[in-house]
Design a protein around this motif. Structure first.
Motif, PDB file in Angstrom:
ATOM      1  N   MET A  79       0.834  -1.200   0.000  1.00 46.89           N
ATOM      2  CA  MET A  79       0.000   0.000   0.000  1.00 46.89           C
ATOM      3  C   MET A  79       0.872   1.255   0.000  1.00 46.89           C
ATOM      4  SD  MET A  79      -3.165  -0.603  -0.066  1.00 46.89           S
ATOM      5  CE  MET A  79      -4.143  -2.078  -0.035  1.00 46.89           C
ATOM      6  N   GLN A 129      -4.859 -13.185   0.404  1.00 45.52           N
ATOM      7  CA  GLN A 129      -5.904 -13.228   1.417  1.00 45.52           C
ATOM      8  C   GLN A 129      -5.527 -12.513   2.710  1.00 45.52           C
ATOM      9  OE1 GLN A 129      -7.191 -17.144   2.335  1.00 45.52           O
ATOM     10  NE2 GLN A 129      -9.210 -16.454   2.930  1.00 45.52           N
ATOM     11  N   HIS A 130      -4.327 -12.735   3.203  1.00 44.15           N
ATOM     12  CA  HIS A 130      -4.022 -12.237   4.538  1.00 44.15           C
ATOM     13  C   HIS A 130      -3.025 -11.081   4.553  1.00 44.15           C
ATOM     14  CE1 HIS A 130      -6.410 -15.252   6.421  1.00 44.15           C
ATOM     15  NE2 HIS A 130      -5.803 -16.206   5.744  1.00 44.15           N
ATOM     16  N   TYR A 158      -2.556  -7.691   4.717  1.00 41.58           N
ATOM     17  CA  TYR A 158      -3.322  -6.461   4.917  1.00 41.58           C
ATOM     18  C   TYR A 158      -2.668  -5.274   4.229  1.00 41.58           C
ATOM     19  CZ  TYR A 158       0.346  -5.719   8.305  1.00 41.58           C
ATOM     20  OH  TYR A 158       1.570  -5.578   8.878  1.00 41.58           O
ATOM     21  N   VAL A 169      -0.813  -5.346   1.320  1.00 41.26           N
ATOM     22  CA  VAL A 169      -0.429  -5.555  -0.073  1.00 41.26           C
ATOM     23  C   VAL A 169      -1.576  -5.177  -0.995  1.00 41.26           C
ATOM     24  CG1 VAL A 169       0.232  -7.280  -1.772  1.00 41.26           C
ATOM     25  CG2 VAL A 169       1.215  -7.355   0.497  1.00 41.26           C
ATOM     26  N   LEU A 170      -1.240  -4.441  -2.033  1.00 41.57           N
ATOM     27  CA  LEU A 170      -2.207  -4.083  -3.064  1.00 41.57           C
ATOM     28  C   LEU A 170      -2.540  -5.340  -3.861  1.00 41.57           C
ATOM     29  CD1 LEU A 170      -3.479  -1.452  -4.244  1.00 41.57           C
ATOM     30  CD2 LEU A 170      -1.688  -1.533  -5.952  1.00 41.57           C
ATOM     31  N   LYS A 171      -3.837  -5.624  -4.017  1.00 41.26           N
ATOM     32  CA  LYS A 171      -4.223  -6.871  -4.690  1.00 41.26           C
ATOM     33  C   LYS A 171      -4.225  -6.668  -6.205  1.00 41.26           C
ATOM     34  CE  LYS A 171      -5.253  -8.313  -0.530  1.00 41.26           C
ATOM     35  NZ  LYS A 171      -4.085  -8.089   0.320  1.00 41.26           N
ATOM     36  N   ILE A 173      -5.128  -1.948  -9.953  1.00 40.60           N
ATOM     37  CA  ILE A 173      -6.035  -1.098  -9.175  1.00 40.60           C
ATOM     38  C   ILE A 173      -5.587   0.366  -9.269  1.00 40.60           C
ATOM     39  CG2 ILE A 173      -6.883  -0.622  -6.835  1.00 40.60           C
ATOM     40  CD1 ILE A 173      -6.553  -3.634  -6.288  1.00 40.60           C
ATOM     41  N   VAL A 174      -4.288   0.603  -9.379  1.00 40.87           N
ATOM     42  CA  VAL A 174      -3.815   1.988  -9.406  1.00 40.87           C
ATOM     43  C   VAL A 174      -3.338   2.449 -10.789  1.00 40.87           C
ATOM     44  CG1 VAL A 174      -3.266   2.292  -6.985  1.00 40.87           C
ATOM     45  CG2 VAL A 174      -1.599   1.236  -8.448  1.00 40.87           C
ATOM     46  N   VAL A 229      -8.232  -4.550   9.821  1.00 41.75           N
ATOM     47  CA  VAL A 229      -7.647  -3.854   8.686  1.00 41.75           C
ATOM     48  C   VAL A 229      -8.545  -2.683   8.318  1.00 41.75           C
ATOM     49  CG1 VAL A 229      -6.772  -4.114   6.362  1.00 41.75           C
ATOM     50  CG2 VAL A 229      -6.786  -6.061   7.879  1.00 41.75           C
ATOM     51  N   TYR A 270      -7.337   2.936   1.905  1.00 46.71           N
ATOM     52  CA  TYR A 270      -6.108   3.688   2.144  1.00 46.71           C
ATOM     53  C   TYR A 270      -5.905   4.620   0.956  1.00 46.71           C
ATOM     54  CZ  TYR A 270      -1.246   4.869   2.831  1.00 46.71           C
ATOM     55  OH  TYR A 270      -0.080   5.571   2.984  1.00 46.71           O
ATOM     56  N   ILE A 320      -7.775   3.660  -2.054  1.00 52.81           N
ATOM     57  CA  ILE A 320      -7.625   2.280  -2.501  1.00 52.81           C
ATOM     58  C   ILE A 320      -8.395   1.391  -1.537  1.00 52.81           C
ATOM     59  CG2 ILE A 320      -5.993   0.439  -2.988  1.00 52.81           C
ATOM     60  CD1 ILE A 320      -3.834   2.706  -3.134  1.00 52.81           C
ATOM     61  N   ILE A 321      -9.308   0.595  -2.073  1.00 51.00           N
ATOM     62  CA  ILE A 321     -10.102  -0.264  -1.193  1.00 51.00           C
ATOM     63  C   ILE A 321      -9.281  -1.490  -0.805  1.00 51.00           C
ATOM     64  CG2 ILE A 321     -12.127  -1.764  -1.095  1.00 51.00           C
ATOM     65  CD1 ILE A 321     -13.397   0.397  -3.062  1.00 51.00           C
ATOM     66  N   ILE A 322      -9.218  -1.751   0.480  1.00 51.61           N
ATOM     67  CA  ILE A 322      -8.522  -2.947   0.969  1.00 51.61           C
ATOM     68  C   ILE A 322      -9.561  -4.027   1.203  1.00 51.61           C
ATOM     69  CG2 ILE A 322      -7.016  -3.870   2.775  1.00 51.61           C
ATOM     70  CD1 ILE A 322      -6.140  -0.992   3.328  1.00 51.61           C
ATOM     71  N   VAL A 379     -10.356  -9.390   4.908  1.00 52.97           N
ATOM     72  CA  VAL A 379      -9.590 -10.643   4.972  1.00 52.97           C
ATOM     73  C   VAL A 379     -10.507 -11.853   4.884  1.00 52.97           C
ATOM     74  CG1 VAL A 379      -8.133 -12.046   6.463  1.00 52.97           C
ATOM     75  CG2 VAL A 379      -7.691  -9.617   6.227  1.00 52.97           C
ATOM     76  N   LYS A 380     -11.661 -11.771   5.546  1.00 58.96           N
ATOM     77  CA  LYS A 380     -12.543 -12.940   5.622  1.00 58.96           C
ATOM     78  C   LYS A 380     -13.204 -13.261   4.286  1.00 58.96           C
ATOM     79  CE  LYS A 380     -11.765 -14.227   9.687  1.00 58.96           C
ATOM     80  NZ  LYS A 380     -11.980 -13.320  10.815  1.00 58.96           N
ATOM     81  N   GLU A 381     -13.399 -12.237   3.457  1.00 60.77           N
ATOM     82  CA  GLU A 381     -14.007 -12.509   2.153  1.00 60.77           C
ATOM     83  C   GLU A 381     -13.000 -13.125   1.222  1.00 60.77           C
ATOM     84  OE1 GLU A 381     -15.649  -8.824   0.854  1.00 60.77           O
ATOM     85  OE2 GLU A 381     -16.960  -8.678   2.595  1.00 60.77           O
ATOM     86  N   GLU A 386     -12.397 -18.324   0.387  1.00 60.93           N
ATOM     87  CA  GLU A 386     -12.340 -19.356   1.422  1.00 60.93           C
ATOM     88  C   GLU A 386     -13.737 -19.884   1.715  1.00 60.93           C
ATOM     89  OE1 GLU A 386      -9.380 -19.605   4.977  1.00 60.93           O
ATOM     90  OE2 GLU A 386     -11.189 -18.571   5.613  1.00 60.93           O
TER      91      GLU A 386
END
Lengths: 163, 232
Positions: free
Chosen positions: A78, A112-113, A115, A117-119, A123-124, B215, B219, B222-224, B227-229, B232
């Protein structure tokens, strides 16, 4: 080439300006030299003597002003995302982006985990070519760059686009 | 080893267990002395384990009288700290770590470094831990290059008042260590001269390595993703 055929000497090539510009751009896409994680090592390897990106007319540039292609090689956090965006905005048109590796395309192992990191760097910034792999081999990166060259060749910068 | 020697060692260990350390320390032969000491430590450990097992079965509360340190260096160091700074230990002596209270930490740390017999000149590692139950803990691993001994210091603080004196001016390596611990756990290090986040951006919300970390949703636009979605 219709009426222009055989009107010039043998070493003169006649082409449409539109296509000529596309050809010129595609054969010298200088890429922006920055790496974010392990993919950067593969990118360096691709640029080094064994794979030698310069034979494709690609040379690393250290300034966004001189670069045409941005290879996002690695995990985009991020914190880095804002800087990647800024660097992309500083590049002169025409500009292209290659998302190299799983992290840059989708977040990779941090999907997934992670928090922070840009997925996916798309996106940008708009991405032209995605290169899968974790990290991709230099051959895969070169394949991606060749795909990008094809894409640039097909562009018609002087042709007015239909709105 | 002759049987005579073995007999002697067993005798001395008996004496040591009874509290008579002088006769062991008086042994001239270094090899013999170390053998006796290691045997003594082993016997003590066995006795302690037996006591713990017995305590588990019978009453949970044993007498918590002030115990003299064993031969273990960790206990000796803890005892020295307690002697020099009364009421600074937060736990009884043990072989693994020294649990101290945060109030006098800066003074203790500078003493640990300057005291010639300790001379802990190297802060090898520093990190934080979320203990749960509203407690956070900072841990320091110190090592002395000169004497080649090491200790682990633990300082537990509550979340509501997570302040620990900074030792950044004593061990310069502590500068970035403490910044990272602050970044990840939200423990404030009072007196740190550059107290900023280490890895995350300045405007990040929350402390990620806390167990109850949520979380933030966006930011800078930018949408974060939650985690749960996901898949899984």
């Amino acid at each position: 080439m219709g009426i222009l055929e055989n009107k010039f000497e043998d070493n003169v090539v006649v082409a449409k300006l539109d296509k000529l510009i596309g050809w010129a751009r595609s054969t010298s896409p200088w890429y922006f030299q920055f790496g974010l994680a392990c993919c950067a090592i593969e990118m360096m390897s691709a640029a080094a003597s064994r794979h030698d990106l310069e034979r494709l007319g690609m040379m690393p540039r250290s300034s966004p002003r001189q670069a045409d292609v941005m290879i996002v090689a690695g995990t985009v956090t991020m914190k880095m995302a804002l800087r990647v965006k800024k660097l992309y905005e500083q590049m002169a048109d025409p500009k292209y982006v290659i998302a190299m590796g799983s992290c840059a395309t989708s977040g990779g192992p941090y999907w997934q985990h992670g928090y922070h990191v840009l997925k996916g760097v798309d996106i940008v910034v708009p991405v032209d070519v995605y290169v899968p792999g974790c990290p991709p081999r230099p051959e895969a990166l070169i394949e991606g760059l060749l795909k990008l060259q094809e894409k640039i060749l097909d562009e018609r910068p002087l042709t007015r686009k239909m709105a | 080893m002759s049987s005579e020697q073995e007999k002697l060692i067993a005798e001395l260990i008996e004496k040591g267990l009874a509290g008579d350390m002088d006769s062991i320390n008086a042994i001239e032969d270094r090899v013999l002395r170390s053998k006796v000491k290691s045997g003594l430590a082993k016997a003590k450990r066995a006795a302690k384990n037996a006591a713990v097992a017995a305590a588990k079965e019978s009453s949970p509360e044993e007498s918590s009288a002030e115990i003299m340190p064993s031969d273990h260096p960790n206990q000796k160091f803890a005892f020295m700290i307690e002697e020099k700074f009364p009421d600074s230990l937060a736990d009884t002596l043990n072989d693994t770590h020294i649990q101290i209270k945060p109030d006098q930490w800066f003074e203790i740390a500078s003493w640990l470094k300057s005291e010639p017999s300790l001379y802990f000149d190297s802060l090898q590692c520093h990190t934080g831990i979320d203990l749960g139950e509203n407690m956070l803990e900072a841990r320091y691993n110190l090592h002395s290059m000169k004497h080649d001994h090491k200790i682990e210091i633990r300082i537990a603080v509550s979340r509501d008042n997570a302040h620990i004196p900074s030792i950044e001016q004593i061990w310069r390596i502590g500068d970035w260590f403490e910044r990272e611990t602050y970044d990840m756990f939200g423990i404030f290090f009072d007196g740190h001269r550059d107290h900023r986040r280490m890895l995350l951006p300045e405007d990040w919300e929350g402390y990620p390595l806390r167990k109850d970390y949520e979380v933030q949703e966006t930011y800078h636009g930018i949408i974060i993703p939650k985690v749960k979605e996901g898949w899984e």
